[in-house]
Design a protein around this motif. Structure first.
Motif, short mmCIF file in Angstrom:
data_model
loop_
_atom_site.label_atom_id
_atom_site.label_comp_id
_atom_site.label_asym_id
_atom_site.label_seq_id
_atom_site.Cartn_x
_atom_site.Cartn_y
_atom_site.Cartn_z
N TYR A 189 1.04 -1.25 -0.40
CA TYR A 189 0.05 -0.02 -0.18
C TYR A 189 1.16 1.08 0.05
CZ TYR A 189 -2.44 4.08 2.56
OH TYR A 189 -3.03 4.73 2.76
N GLN A 190 2.31 1.11 0.54
CA GLN A 190 3.19 2.60 0.39
C GLN A 190 4.19 2.01 -0.66
OE1 GLN A 190 4.99 1.01 4.42
NE2 GLN A 190 4.69 3.23 5.10
N SER A 191 3.77 1.85 -1.73
CA SER A 191 4.95 2.21 -2.70
C SER A 191 3.61 2.65 -3.94
CB SER A 191 5.08 0.57 -3.24
OG SER A 191 5.57 -0.42 -2.18
N ASN A 192 4.12 3.33 -4.41
CA ASN A 192 3.88 3.62 -6.20
C ASN A 192 4.00 3.12 -6.97
OD1 ASN A 192 2.13 6.06 -5.11
ND2 ASN A 192 4.06 7.79 -5.80
N ASN A 225 12.89 -2.09 -11.29
CA ASN A 225 10.89 -1.30 -11.69
C ASN A 225 10.44 -2.61 -11.37
OD1 ASN A 225 10.52 0.43 -10.28
ND2 ASN A 225 10.02 1.00 -12.29
N PHE A 259 9.96 -4.25 -8.78
CA PHE A 259 10.12 -3.71 -7.72
C PHE A 259 8.12 -4.31 -7.90
CE2 PHE A 259 8.05 -0.34 -5.80
CZ PHE A 259 8.31 -0.37 -4.68
N ARG A 303 5.07 -6.89 -5.45
CA ARG A 303 4.05 -6.13 -4.76
C ARG A 303 2.90 -6.94 -5.21
NH1 ARG A 303 7.64 -3.88 -3.93
NH2 ARG A 303 8.51 -2.41 -1.74
N PRO A 353 9.61 5.16 -6.10
CA PRO A 353 8.24 4.60 -6.19
C PRO A 353 8.04 4.34 -4.74
CG PRO A 353 9.37 2.53 -6.56
CD PRO A 353 10.29 3.93 -7.03
N ASN A 354 8.99 4.72 -3.63
CA ASN A 354 8.45 4.76 -2.28
C ASN A 354 8.46 6.02 -1.64
OD1 ASN A 354 7.66 2.53 -2.09
ND2 ASN A 354 9.71 1.01 -0.97
N ASN A 391 6.66 8.83 -1.30
CA ASN A 391 5.50 9.68 -1.91
C ASN A 391 4.26 9.64 -0.51
OD1 ASN A 391 3.94 6.76 -0.04
ND2 ASN A 391 4.92 6.56 -2.60
N ARG A 407 2.11 8.56 1.05
CA ARG A 407 1.63 6.93 1.77
C ARG A 407 3.50 6.82 2.86
NH1 ARG A 407 0.51 4.42 -2.02
NH2 ARG A 407 0.73 6.40 -3.03
N ASN A 408 4.46 6.95 2.57
CA ASN A 408 5.55 5.81 2.28
C ASN A 408 6.57 7.94 3.53
OD1 ASN A 408 8.17 4.75 2.59
ND2 ASN A 408 6.92 3.83 0.73
N GLY A 422 13.25 0.16 -1.25
CA GLY A 422 12.49 -1.23 -2.01
C GLY A 422 12.84 -1.99 -2.98
N SER A 472 13.50 -0.87 -6.55
CA SER A 472 13.26 -0.39 -7.48
C SER A 472 14.05 -0.39 -8.90
CB SER A 472 12.15 -0.16 -7.73
OG SER A 472 12.86 1.38 -7.78
N ASN A 513 15.74 2.37 -9.06
CA ASN A 513 15.57 3.66 -10.27
C ASN A 513 16.31 4.58 -9.93
OD1 ASN A 513 13.23 2.49 -11.28
ND2 ASN A 513 11.18 3.70 -10.32
#
Lengths: 223, 254
Positions: A79-82, A93, A96, A100, B170-171, B173, B175-176, B217, B219, B221
């Motif tokens: 939920y915390q990830s875009n 990516n 990643f 999820r 992506p992490n 944001n 919410r994070n 996480g 990713s 990027n």
């Protein structure tokens, strides 16, 4: 979520490997006996597990509680990830994002799989000896067969890619070369583990698992 | 008689604009005269000179930030054709047209392309990304740094706090609480310094709290996007190792 998210995330990461990673390997080996040794071999493997000392506590601390924490906290992590693979189409990516997505699919799959098997044993509808028959009635149902194939691929991918990420998050694979080689190894692991699970799944469709599938066994198939 | 007039080349731009921090974003199209070797900044300067949209209507000049114009200050970061990068080093000749400009929305938008990167500077304060040498008496010269170490540490020191790694992550944001890759790499830089190393636990512990290094996480990027080519994911993994070691040492009371 209050508290130290560093500790929660570390525990989440550790539980994914010990014990859950070990359990998925054990599960793969047990299931594979259905493919290799048939119905009796599978029964023997299940019996071996149930004869382990303190099996209740092994299950509680080795499977139930870690699974609950890893699953629920994992949903929070997702939920915390875009998901931004649209803008950044890089290999890692994608992994990643898939980690999820596969995590959420695995959560649903395991929930349903536990309901159809372990919970039915707990409720007394199925005995340990009848688990092979139960799997037969599940896998011969077209809908559930596809559902299980998707679930198995998601779970084994999540496990393999999670192992890769574990090695990074605990500072074992540091440089790009180490991480690249580790990704090759774990994609190999994914293929092997997924293949063995899928072979077992097709083995359960065999007639030898059919014997005396009672009406009680059929009831968990809703579709 | 030979044709002497040259068809005027133009540059088309589509810019995401926003009048105030809370107002809704909207896009406007512009067309500015082309000059050789233009970059996004000089295209924006053309709009400033003659703030007219492509349909000829007047509009407020587009706001942006820039300082050094040589990709070392990090001020002019924005999303150019979908990717976060510096406007100064984005040459018009190398960009697909229309050139689409947008602010890096990971940060609060102040106006148009201007963003507030304060969270990055707060992160540097939080992890104590400096070397404490102040005292009441002369501490004398510090220990020497090995040349081989200096060489890779220098790469980390190229960070200009531009925010591109946070925008691509992506992490990072709402919410994070993840601190972002830049500050973690700076912890590695200052922990590598022979004098900075004397306070390395303080910096590691700052990353072992809520919203620390665990937000990564993988990713990756950030390392693909960093305009300075900083090995950010190597820094994160190296600090993962250091924080893990520190965690076990603390548990065991060592």
């Amino acid at each position: 979520m209050k508290g130290n998210s560093y500790l929660s995330r570390k525990i989440h990461s550790l539980l994914g490997v010990i014990p859950l990673g070990l359990f998925i390997i054990e599960h793969m080996i047990t299931n594979y006996s259905a493919y290799e040794e048939g119905a009796q071999g599978f029964k023997d493997s299940v019996k071996f597990l149930n004869d382990l000392p303190l099996v209740f506590f092994l299950e509680l601390f080795g499977i139930w509680l870690p699974l609950l924490f890893h699953g629920v906290y994992g949903l929070y992590v997702a939920y915390q990830s875009n998901l931004n693979t649209g803008r950044f189409q890089y290999g890692r990516n994608w992994f990643f994002t898939l980690q999820r997505i596969s995590g959420v699919i695995t959560f649903i799959f395991i929930f349903w799989h536990l309901y159809q098997t372990r919970l039915q044993v707990m409720l007394g509808n199925v005995t340990h000896e009848e688990l092979g028959n139960q799997m037969h009635s599940i896998t011969t149902n077209g809908f559930y067969f596809v559902f299980y194939v998707i679930g198995i691929i998601a779970a084994t991918f999540h496990f393999s890619n999670g192992m890769w990420a574990f090695l990074v998050s605990w500072g074992i694979t540091i440089g790009p070369r180490a991480q690249r080689i580790s990704s090759y190894i774990f994609m190999g692991v994914f293929v092997i583990v997924a293949l063995l699970f899928l072979l077992s799944l097709t083995a359960f469709r065999g007639d030898e698992f059919k014997e005396a599938a009672s009406a009680a066994l059929q009831m968990t198939n809703l579709v | 008689m030979a044709e002497t007039a040259v068809a005027t080349k133009t540059v088309k731009l589509v810019i995401t604009r926003q009048d105030a921090p809370d107002s809704a974003p909207y896009t406007e199209e512009f067309e500015v005269p082309y000059r050789a070797n233009m970059n996004v900044i000089s295209a924006l300067m053309e709009i400033q000179r003659n703030p007219k949209k492509v349909d000829g209507q007047k509009t407020a000049p587009v706001c942006w930030e820039s300082n050094c114009l040589e990709e070392v200050c990090g001020a002019c970061s924005m999303v150019i054709n979908g990717k976060p990068r510096q406007a100064c080093s984005s040459l018009i000749d190398q960009l697909e047209q229309p050139v689409r400009l947008a602010p890096m929305k990971t940060f609060p938008v102040v106006r148009d392309l201007v963003i507030n990167r304060e969270r990055m500077f707060n992160a540097l304060k939080r992890v104590k990304a400096w070397i404490p040498i102040d005292g009441t008496y002369d501490l004398g010269p510090g220990p020497r740094m090995a040349e081989t170490k200096r060489q890779w540490a220098y790469e980390l020191s190229k960070c200009m706090t531009c925010g591109v790694c946070l925008e691509s992550c992506p992490n990072v944001n709402d919410r994070n609480s993840f601190i972002g890759p830049a500050a973690i790499s700076q912890v590695r830089l200052f922990n590598a310094h022979p004098t900075g190393e004397m306070n390395k636990e303080e910096r590691l512990e700052a990353l072992m709290e809520d919203g620390g290094i665990e937000g990564c996480g993988n990713s990756q990027n950030c390392v693909r996007s960093c305009p300075k080519g900083i090995p950010l994911t190597t820094s994160i993994a190296a600090i993962n190792k250091d924080t893990t070691k520190h965690l076990f040492k603390k548990w065991l009371g060592m």
